[in-house]
Design a protein around this motif. Structure first.
Motif, PDB file in Angstrom:
ATOM      1  N   GLN A 178      -5.521  -1.251  -9.716  1.00 13.78           N
ATOM      2  CA  GLN A 178      -4.843  -2.546 -10.076  1.00 13.78           C
ATOM      3  C   GLN A 178      -3.243  -2.315 -10.267  1.00 13.78           C
ATOM      4  O   GLN A 178      -2.658  -3.173  -9.849  1.00 13.78           O
ATOM      5  CB  GLN A 178      -5.267  -3.071 -11.333  1.00 13.78           C
ATOM      6  CG  GLN A 178      -6.682  -3.412 -11.319  1.00 13.78           C
ATOM      7  CD  GLN A 178      -7.166  -3.901 -12.853  1.00 13.78           C
ATOM      8  OE1 GLN A 178      -6.948  -3.159 -13.624  1.00 13.78           O
ATOM      9  NE2 GLN A 178      -8.114  -4.897 -12.805  1.00 13.78           N
ATOM     10  N   THR A 179      -2.845  -1.089 -10.634  1.00 12.45           N
ATOM     11  CA  THR A 179      -1.452  -0.763 -10.658  1.00 12.45           C
ATOM     12  C   THR A 179      -0.879  -0.851  -9.203  1.00 12.45           C
ATOM     13  O   THR A 179       0.243  -1.292  -9.264  1.00 12.45           O
ATOM     14  CB  THR A 179      -1.241   0.448 -11.580  1.00 12.45           C
ATOM     15  OG1 THR A 179      -1.656   0.353 -12.707  1.00 12.45           O
ATOM     16  CG2 THR A 179       0.258   0.741 -11.761  1.00 12.45           C
ATOM     17  N   LEU A 228       2.473  -2.037  -4.485  1.00 13.07           N
ATOM     18  CA  LEU A 228       2.260  -2.330  -2.931  1.00 13.07           C
ATOM     19  C   LEU A 228       3.173  -3.543  -3.101  1.00 13.07           C
ATOM     20  O   LEU A 228       3.872  -3.709  -1.636  1.00 13.07           O
ATOM     21  CB  LEU A 228       0.938  -2.686  -2.795  1.00 13.07           C
ATOM     22  CG  LEU A 228       0.433  -3.105  -1.479  1.00 13.07           C
ATOM     23  CD1 LEU A 228       0.836  -2.036  -0.566  1.00 13.07           C
ATOM     24  CD2 LEU A 228      -0.932  -3.589  -1.227  1.00 13.07           C
ATOM     25  N   PRO A 229       3.348  -4.628  -3.674  1.00  6.57           N
ATOM     26  CA  PRO A 229       4.227  -5.552  -3.463  1.00  6.57           C
ATOM     27  C   PRO A 229       5.628  -5.047  -2.942  1.00  6.57           C
ATOM     28  O   PRO A 229       6.398  -5.716  -2.244  1.00  6.57           O
ATOM     29  CB  PRO A 229       4.367  -6.435  -4.627  1.00  6.57           C
ATOM     30  CG  PRO A 229       2.895  -6.180  -4.972  1.00  6.57           C
ATOM     31  CD  PRO A 229       2.732  -4.994  -4.787  1.00  6.57           C
ATOM     32  N   ILE A 230       6.190  -3.911  -3.939  1.00  2.00           N
ATOM     33  CA  ILE A 230       7.393  -3.466  -3.513  1.00  2.00           C
ATOM     34  C   ILE A 230       7.589  -2.600  -2.368  1.00  2.00           C
ATOM     35  O   ILE A 230       8.583  -2.667  -1.636  1.00  2.00           O
ATOM     36  CB  ILE A 230       7.730  -2.773  -4.901  1.00  2.00           C
ATOM     37  CG1 ILE A 230       7.775  -3.317  -6.110  1.00  2.00           C
ATOM     38  CG2 ILE A 230       9.081  -2.056  -4.663  1.00  2.00           C
ATOM     39  CD1 ILE A 230       7.894  -2.712  -7.238  1.00  2.00           C
ATOM     40  N   LEU A 260       5.407  -3.209   0.384  1.00  2.00           N
ATOM     41  CA  LEU A 260       5.040  -3.940   1.714  1.00  2.00           C
ATOM     42  C   LEU A 260       6.031  -4.274   2.491  1.00  2.00           C
ATOM     43  O   LEU A 260       6.068  -4.074   3.848  1.00  2.00           O
ATOM     44  CB  LEU A 260       4.337  -5.055   0.947  1.00  2.00           C
ATOM     45  CG  LEU A 260       3.636  -5.928   2.194  1.00  2.00           C
ATOM     46  CD1 LEU A 260       2.549  -5.017   2.898  1.00  2.00           C
ATOM     47  CD2 LEU A 260       2.973  -7.113   1.724  1.00  2.00           C
ATOM     48  N   PRO A 261       7.368  -4.513   2.338  1.00  2.00           N
ATOM     49  CA  PRO A 261       8.250  -4.756   3.189  1.00  2.00           C
ATOM     50  C   PRO A 261       8.604  -3.678   3.977  1.00  2.00           C
ATOM     51  O   PRO A 261       8.650  -3.688   5.349  1.00  2.00           O
ATOM     52  CB  PRO A 261       9.509  -5.475   2.462  1.00  2.00           C
ATOM     53  CG  PRO A 261       8.915  -6.007   1.247  1.00  2.00           C
ATOM     54  CD  PRO A 261       7.819  -5.157   1.030  1.00  2.00           C
ATOM     55  N   ALA A 262       8.908  -2.423   3.319  1.00  3.76           N
ATOM     56  CA  ALA A 262       9.156  -1.232   3.851  1.00  3.76           C
ATOM     57  C   ALA A 262       8.118  -0.799   4.935  1.00  3.76           C
ATOM     58  O   ALA A 262       8.120  -0.392   6.043  1.00  3.76           O
ATOM     59  CB  ALA A 262       9.593  -0.178   3.079  1.00  3.76           C
ATOM     60  N   LEU A 263       6.741  -1.033   4.494  1.00 11.68           N
ATOM     61  CA  LEU A 263       5.789  -0.649   5.227  1.00 11.68           C
ATOM     62  C   LEU A 263       5.514  -1.355   6.522  1.00 11.68           C
ATOM     63  O   LEU A 263       5.144  -0.937   7.516  1.00 11.68           O
ATOM     64  CB  LEU A 263       4.407  -0.828   4.421  1.00 11.68           C
ATOM     65  CG  LEU A 263       2.992  -0.322   4.942  1.00 11.68           C
ATOM     66  CD1 LEU A 263       3.381   1.279   5.072  1.00 11.68           C
ATOM     67  CD2 LEU A 263       2.107  -0.559   3.796  1.00 11.68           C
ATOM     68  N   LEU A 264       5.802  -2.854   6.568  1.00 15.01           N
ATOM     69  CA  LEU A 264       5.854  -3.524   7.609  1.00 15.01           C
ATOM     70  C   LEU A 264       7.137  -3.278   8.571  1.00 15.01           C
ATOM     71  O   LEU A 264       6.661  -3.301   9.665  1.00 15.01           O
ATOM     72  CB  LEU A 264       5.973  -4.931   7.147  1.00 15.01           C
ATOM     73  CG  LEU A 264       4.809  -5.906   6.354  1.00 15.01           C
ATOM     74  CD1 LEU A 264       5.088  -7.032   5.930  1.00 15.01           C
ATOM     75  CD2 LEU A 264       3.607  -5.881   7.459  1.00 15.01           C
ATOM     76  N   VAL A 281       8.262 -14.097  -1.073  1.00 14.55           N
ATOM     77  CA  VAL A 281       7.206 -14.279  -2.345  1.00 14.55           C
ATOM     78  C   VAL A 281       7.302 -13.049  -3.415  1.00 14.55           C
ATOM     79  O   VAL A 281       7.206 -13.413  -4.535  1.00 14.55           O
ATOM     80  CB  VAL A 281       5.875 -13.796  -1.442  1.00 14.55           C
ATOM     81  CG1 VAL A 281       4.595 -13.506  -2.721  1.00 14.55           C
ATOM     82  CG2 VAL A 281       5.372 -15.042  -0.366  1.00 14.55           C
ATOM     83  N   THR A 282       7.862 -11.938  -3.055  1.00 12.87           N
ATOM     84  CA  THR A 282       7.973 -10.839  -3.931  1.00 12.87           C
ATOM     85  C   THR A 282       9.418 -10.822  -4.931  1.00 12.87           C
ATOM     86  O   THR A 282       9.581 -10.286  -5.613  1.00 12.87           O
ATOM     87  CB  THR A 282       8.096  -9.517  -3.371  1.00 12.87           C
ATOM     88  OG1 THR A 282       8.841  -9.393  -2.237  1.00 12.87           O
ATOM     89  CG2 THR A 282       6.531  -9.379  -2.759  1.00 12.87           C
TER      90      THR A 282
END
Length: 278
Positions: A183-184, A190-192, A194-198, A273-274
């Motif tokens: 959950q953490t 993950l939201p933090i 996600l942009p770098a991952l994309l 969104v984030t």
């Protein structure tokens, strides 16, 4: 305040002019030449070239394998970056250095090395193909392996700095409120990332679509089976069919642009969104 002190860059007009000139010479003019050369074909001829069964088969393999390789790299690149940032283990610096090897290694050397490794008589191929019956070298799976190899560093090096700057107090706060590890990660970390991952995904995909040197050795280059689009472009150039080669290149360029635009749009939406675009 004087006009000169308000400028962030001194000599902004000159800098902008040089930038636009450099961009035009290096990017815009060559791309324009591709489109102009393609106009030598009529619409019917263009359509016949770019929709030939052999060419369509290369599209499916090139873009399909590139997307799949980028997705695999996004998953395992995140895991590798996480391990390098969050854990200490013997040989950590060596692993960190080896990640950049595909950047420095000539693509032909990478292709030959992968072929020797995964061929039927190779160190791994003799077990994978000989014992398990899974053919890697000289087939579509070999293309995927090569694209994963050359794309992994893009994801790791994009995600790693964000992980290093990530404040672990956020995760500790979530844990103190009763959140489990998953959950953490799902709602905080993950939201933090996600942009770098994309971004890493997009870079790995872009590199994979145009990859040639490391693929042709391990692919086998069998028409309708393991032939990639860059190879068929080279084949047409060797046959002096320049208009046909540029026609296929235009299709690759347009499809790549659409996919990258979609990925960038998704990244912008994720930032919105984030709240990271504020």
């Amino acid at each position: 305040m004087s006009r000169s002190t308000r400028r962030v860059l001194p000599g902004f007009n000159l800098t902008l002019g040089y930038t636009l000139f450099y961009l035009s010479v290096i990017v815009l003019i060559p791309l324009s030449a591709v489109f102009i050369k393609t106009t030598e074909l009529g619409l019917a001829e263009f359509w016949a070239v770019v929709t030939a069964p052999r060419v369509v088969a290369t599209y499916k393999l090139t873009f399909g394998a590139s997307l799949l390789a980028a997705a695999i790299n996004a998953l395992f690149g995140l895991m590798l970056a996480w391990s390098l940032v969050r854990y200490s283990f013997p040989g950590k610096k060596l692993v960190d250095a080896l990640i950049d090897l595909p950047f420095a290694l000539p693509t032909a050397v990478a292709g030959i090395s992968l072929t020797a490794l995964y061929a039927r008589n190779g160190w791994l191929g003799q077990w994978i193909e000989g014992e398990w019956g899974i053919k890697v070298a000289f087939g579509p799976l070999g293309v995927l392996v090569a694209l994963i190899f050359i794309g992994l560093p893009f994801v790791v090096r994009t995600v790693q700095p964000i992980l290093e700057d990530l404040d672990t107090e956020l995760e500790e706060a979530a844990a103190s409120l009763g959140a489990r590890r998953w959950q953490t990660f799902r709602y905080v970390t993950l939201p933090i990332l996600l942009p770098a991952l994309l971004t890493g995904f997009a870079l790995a995909f872009a590199r994979a679509v145009g990859e040639y040197g490391s693929v042709i050795f391990i692919a086998g280059n069998i028409p309708m089976v393991s032939e990639i689009t860059p190879l068929i472009i080279i084949t047409k150039l060797e046959q002096y069919d320049y208009a046909g080669a540029t026609a296929i290149a235009v299709v690759m360029l347009v499809l790549s642009f659409i996919l990258l635009l979609t990925i960038n749009g998704l990244q912008a939406w994720t930032n919105k969104v984030t709240g990271r675009d504020r």
